[in-house]
Design a protein around this motif. Structure first.
Motif, short mmCIF file in Angstrom:
data_model
loop_
_atom_site.label_atom_id
_atom_site.label_comp_id
_atom_site.label_asym_id
_atom_site.label_seq_id
_atom_site.Cartn_x
_atom_site.Cartn_y
_atom_site.Cartn_z
N LEU A 1 39.94 43.38 43.09
CA LEU A 1 38.86 44.35 43.30
C LEU A 1 37.73 44.15 42.18
O LEU A 1 36.44 44.12 42.20
N ASP A 2 38.24 43.99 40.66
CA ASP A 2 37.46 43.58 39.60
C ASP A 2 36.88 42.47 39.66
O ASP A 2 35.63 42.11 39.32
N ASP A 3 37.63 41.33 40.17
CA ASP A 3 37.03 40.17 40.17
C ASP A 3 36.16 39.42 41.31
O ASP A 3 35.12 38.86 41.31
N LEU A 4 36.68 39.91 42.55
CA LEU A 4 36.21 39.38 43.75
C LEU A 4 35.52 40.33 44.51
O LEU A 4 34.31 40.09 45.44
N GLY A 5 35.67 41.57 44.36
CA GLY A 5 34.95 42.94 45.19
C GLY A 5 35.57 43.61 46.31
O GLY A 5 36.95 43.17 46.50
N LEU A 6 35.15 44.24 47.00
CA LEU A 6 35.97 45.28 47.82
C LEU A 6 36.42 44.48 48.96
O LEU A 6 37.61 44.87 49.43
#
Length: 505
Positions: free
Chosen positions: A362-367
């Protein structure tokens, strides 16, 4: 005052009606006097004037027979039998009583009475006609004497018409008209007129009196009606005064009521403002709580990853080394191997715990990648088959909002695994023009939302509160035996804008 007016209403109730009766009476009395002293003389003057004009026309006609040539003078030799016959015919045609032609000196040149020929006349009318050159006329009534002293047998109009040549009088016509019959006809007409107008005047006078009497009754009735109206007016005035007092009291009460309503409205506005303020504080507090929770989850995840996981890794390595050293003792080596396996199992469990506390995807690639990983891991860990659908044009939204949506899907899948009694779940993420919609569905047992109770922690109540904190909506559609659908809708103006104090976690 009204009683005095009624008492004064006699035969003639007002000055106007008295004046009307007076003038009517004067008209009735003056009618015969007007007929005798004005109308009759006017008619007589009209007769005299008309016969004067007729006499001039006759004189001109006779002159054209006597002296057809305007260059000749008046002489005795012009009286030929033909001329005499023409004069006689003209006298008969115009019904002349007598005709005489005289020289300027007064000698009678011709007369319808032959015995007068050769006589001289000297009376004033003749001389005035000769000197002025203008016709003269006079009325001689029946029984009166003419200028010659003869008594007239009837009413006669005597006319003198000059015969002119180049402005000089060369002779005079004297013409007598008998107007006795016309005057008698005129007098008869005046008598008939008088006899006709006098009864009409009397009838009109009586009509005026009757009209005045009727007007008297009408005025008396009107005065009585006015008196009654005055009484009613006084009564209405008293009632109006009472009504004014009632209206004043009502206005005072209305004023007090309006003041009370205004105060109540102000109190309601104050309560609304206070409620809005408290609601804003509640939402802000909820946001900060969510932020604090996520920060705490991230901190715990970091500590578990950085410290506890490293410790377990070191322990596992040490157990591997110890196992190699104890190769001569199979029992001890097996025990150390079991401990090493437990360390690895604890490491895997710790990794899953760290991922649940704060997924790195979630922090690195997104939702979207984080949701795909969540679906794959759910299938591996629990056997739940998750079908993920992404629709619409993907937009960059705030990390905090992505965390809320991720937690919503995570909680929804957890509930499916625990309560739905099915191995199939459907997750959809829709990017609309003005909002983001996340939905989790299953075809399991379902439940009655009215009887659902919060189990504490995250739960459905926590999802609803977090949706409200973002000015969004949370919806549950479920029924026993018909599966469950939960949905969260977040407006894009919230999702796309930075939130104060809620930075990425």
């Amino acid at each position: 005052m009204q009683d005095e007016k009624i008492n004064r209403c006699g035969v003639f109730p007002s000055t106007f009606f008295r004046s009307l009766v007076f003038f009517s009476l004067i008209a009735v009395l003056l009618l015969p006097l007007y007929t005798i002293f004005y109308l009759s003389p006017s008619f007589v003057d009209f007769i005299i004037k008309s016969h004067k004009e007729l006499a001039v026309d006759v004189a001109v006609h006779m002159e054209s027979h006597l002296i057809p040539d305007e260059t000749k003078n008046l002489t005795h030799d012009i009286l030929t039998p033909i001329v005499l016959r023409r004069i006689s015919t003209t006298a008969d045609d115009f019904n002349l009583l007598k005709v005489r032609i005289m020289f300027p000196d007064g000698e009678i040149f011709f007369s319808s009475l032959p015995d007068e020929v050769g006589d001289f006349v000297e009376f004033g009318e003749f001389k005035q006609t000769v000197s002025s050159g203008k016709p003269m006329v006079q009325m001689i009534k029946k029984g009166e004497k003419s200028s010659e002293g003869r008594k007239m047998p009837g009413d006669v109009v005597e006319t003198y018409v000059p015969i002119l040549r180049e402005g000089k009088t060369i002779g005079v016509f004297e013409i007598y008209y008998d107007v006795t019959r016309k005057k008698e006809e005129l007098n008869s007409l005046l008598r008939n007129l008088y006899l006709t107008l006098f009864p009409i005047a009397v009838v009109l006078f009586c009509a005026v009196i009757l009209s005045c009497r009727r007007a008297n009754k009408n005025i008396a009735g009107r005065v009585a009606a006015e008196k009654e109206l005055m009484q009613q007016r006084e009564e209405l005035k008293e009632k109006n005064d009472e009504l004014i007092e009632v209206v004043a009291v009502c206005r005072e009460r209305q004023k007090r009521l309006e003041e009370a309503q205004q105060a109540h409205q102000e109190a309601q506005d104050q309560i609304k403002r206070e409620m809005h303020k408290r609601e804003k504080m509640r939402i802000d507090l909820l946001r900060h709580m969510v932020r604090a929770q996520e920060e705490e989850r991230a901190r715990i995840a970091r500590e578990l990853h950085d410290e506890t996981a490293q410790t377990l890794t070191a322990a596992s390595l040490n157990f591997a080394t110890l196992k190699n050293l104890l190769a001569a003792s199979p029992e001890m080596a097996e025990l150390v191997g079991n401990l090493q396996f437990l360390c690895k199992q604890m490491h895997n469990d710790l990794y899953r715990m760290v991922h649940d506390l704060r997924p790195a995807q979630l922090d690195d690639l997104g939702l979207v990648p984080a949701l795909r990983y969540l679906a794959d891991e759910g299938q591996k860990a629990t056997g739940l088959k998750v079908r993920l659908t992404i629709s619409g044009s993907q937009k960059k939204i705030e990390p905090f909002i992505e965390t809320i949506i991720y937690r919503f899907v995570q909680e929804g899948l957890t509930n499916v695994t625990r309560y739905a009694g099915t191995d199939q779940a459907y997750v959809s993420l829709m990017y609309d023009e003005n909002q983001v919609v996340a939905r989790v569905e299953d075809h399991g047992k379902g439940f009655d939302p009215e009887q659902q109770q919060s189990g504490g922690g995250w739960g459905l109540v926590g999802i609803s509160e977090r949706a409200q904190s973002l000015k969004g909506t949370f919806r549950i559609v479920s029924a026993p035996g018909k599966g469950t659908m939960i949905e969260i809708v977040i407006p894009l103006e919230i999702a796309s804008c930075p939130l104060n104090g809620l930075a990425a976690i």
